[in-house]
Design an enzyme around this catalytic site. Sequence first.
Site, PDB file in Angstrom:
ATOM      1  CG  LEU A   1      30.446  36.249  16.939  1.00  0.00           C
ATOM      2  CD1 LEU A   1      31.623  37.072  17.441  1.00  0.00           C
ATOM      3  CD2 LEU A   1      29.846  36.902  15.693  1.00  0.00           C
TER       4      LEU A   1
ATOM      5  CG  HIS B   1      29.873  35.552  12.382  1.00  0.00           C
ATOM      6  ND1 HIS B   1      29.266  34.491  13.007  1.00  0.00           N
ATOM      7  CD2 HIS B   1      28.868  36.319  11.877  1.00  0.00           C
ATOM      8  CE1 HIS B   1      27.961  34.605  12.908  1.00  0.00           C
ATOM      9  NE2 HIS B   1      27.683  35.710  12.223  1.00  0.00           N
TER      10      HIS B   1
ATOM     11  CD  GLN C   1      18.091  40.989  10.842  1.00  0.00           C
ATOM     12  OE1 GLN C   1      18.703  42.040  11.004  1.00  0.00           O
ATOM     13  NE2 GLN C   1      18.658  39.947  10.265  1.00  0.00           N
TER      14      GLN C   1
ATOM     15  CD  GLN D   1      22.228  40.314   5.390  1.00  0.00           C
ATOM     16  OE1 GLN D   1      21.278  40.216   6.137  1.00  0.00           O
ATOM     17  NE2 GLN D   1      23.454  39.962   5.770  1.00  0.00           N
TER      18      GLN D   1
HETATM   19  O1  PAF Z   1      23.533  38.906   8.392  1.00  0.00           O
HETATM   20  C1  PAF Z   1      23.249  39.235   9.561  1.00  0.00           C
HETATM   21  O2  PAF Z   1      23.733  38.658  10.551  1.00  0.00           O
HETATM   22  C2  PAF Z   1      22.244  40.351   9.786  1.00  0.00           C
HETATM   23  O3  PAF Z   1      21.236  40.347   8.829  1.00  0.00           O
HETATM   24  C3  PAF Z   1      22.899  41.730   9.871  1.00  0.00           C
HETATM   25  C4  PAF Z   1      23.558  42.122   8.577  1.00  0.00           C
HETATM   26  C5  PAF Z   1      23.927  41.743  10.997  1.00  0.00           C
HETATM   27  C6  PAF Z   1      21.844  42.795  10.196  1.00  0.00           C
HETATM   28  O4  PAF Z   1      21.215  42.558  11.397  1.00  0.00           O
END
Ligand code: PAF
Length: 275
Positions: free
Chosen positions: A24, A28, A52, A144
Site C-alpha cells: 500500500l 491506495h 492476473q 481496468q
Molecule cells: O488494481 C489492482 O490492484 C488490482 O488489479 C485489483 C483491482 C485489486 C484486482 O486484483
Amino acid sequence: MASIARKLRRENKTVGFVPTMGALHEGHLELIRQARQMSDAVIVSIFVNPAQFNDKKDLERYPRDLAADAAMLAEYDVDHIFAPEPGEIYPEGFSTYVYVEGLTENLEGASRPGHFRGVATVVSILFNTIRPDIAVFGQKDAQQLAMIRKMTRDLGYETEIVAVPTVREPNGLARSSRNDLLSLEAREKAAVIFASLREAEEAYQKGERKGAKLVEMVENAISEESAAEIDYISLVAPDTLEPVDTIGDTPALIAAAVRFDGVRLIDNIILEKKQ
Ligand code: PAF
C-alpha cells in the site's frame, strides 16, 4: 468475509470497498479516504491475484508485506481487512472466469494476455462476497476502470464504481507499488512519462486535435530519455478504449506504458476542454 458483510447490510450500513494487491502507498490511501467519505463501513482487500499475472516472474517479485500493510491501515479508519489465501479465492478445481470483451484486447490487454480476465474474475468474486455499495478504483489504471464499469453494468452488480484521480510523487511519477522496484535514478528519469503527457495536454488546450500529432509529441519527449523503452502510447476514448483519430467534443485519453529498469510503468491523462 461474506458473513461480516451480511451483518453490515443487516445493520443498514453502507459498505465502501477498496480492492488492492497490498504494497500500500499514498495512491491506495486516497482510495480509502474516498471510500470512508462515502460509506459507513470500509473494507479493504489485500490479495496478490495470481490469475492476473501472465508473467510468473512478475508475480514472484510483486512486493508482499501484509504486516506493514495492516500497520499502515491501522492509522486509517478501515473497518475490515480481507486478506484471503489463494486457495480461498480459487479453490481446488476452480474453472469459471469472467471475460469482458471489446475493451480489454488493446493497450494493457495486448501486452499482458489474460491479465484482464484475471482482474475481472477476482473483482467479480470479491463483489459477490462483499456486495459493496461502492467500490473505489484509481484513474491510473484507466483500462481496468473502464472494464470494471462495463462488467458492473453487464452483469447487473448493484455496486457504484467510483474513480479517484491518480496520486503522484513530487516529480509527477504516478504512484505505483512497482515504483519500489526502480533504482533511485530510474525513479527520477521516469518522471518524463507524466511530463510528456502534460506537454500533449498543453498542446490539446491550445487547439491540437489530431491524435497522431499528440501521440508523436509524447513519443518524442519520452524517447529523449535513453533509459526509457516505450511499450505503447495511444489516444483512445476513455469508456470504450477505441482509438481516436481526431478529438471531437467528448474527452479522450492518452495512455502510456513505458519500461524503466525492466519495470513496466503505466500512466494516462484525460484530454478535455477546460470549463
Ligand atoms: O488494481 C489492482 O490492484 C488490482 O488489479 C485489483 C483491482 C485489486 C484486482 O486484483
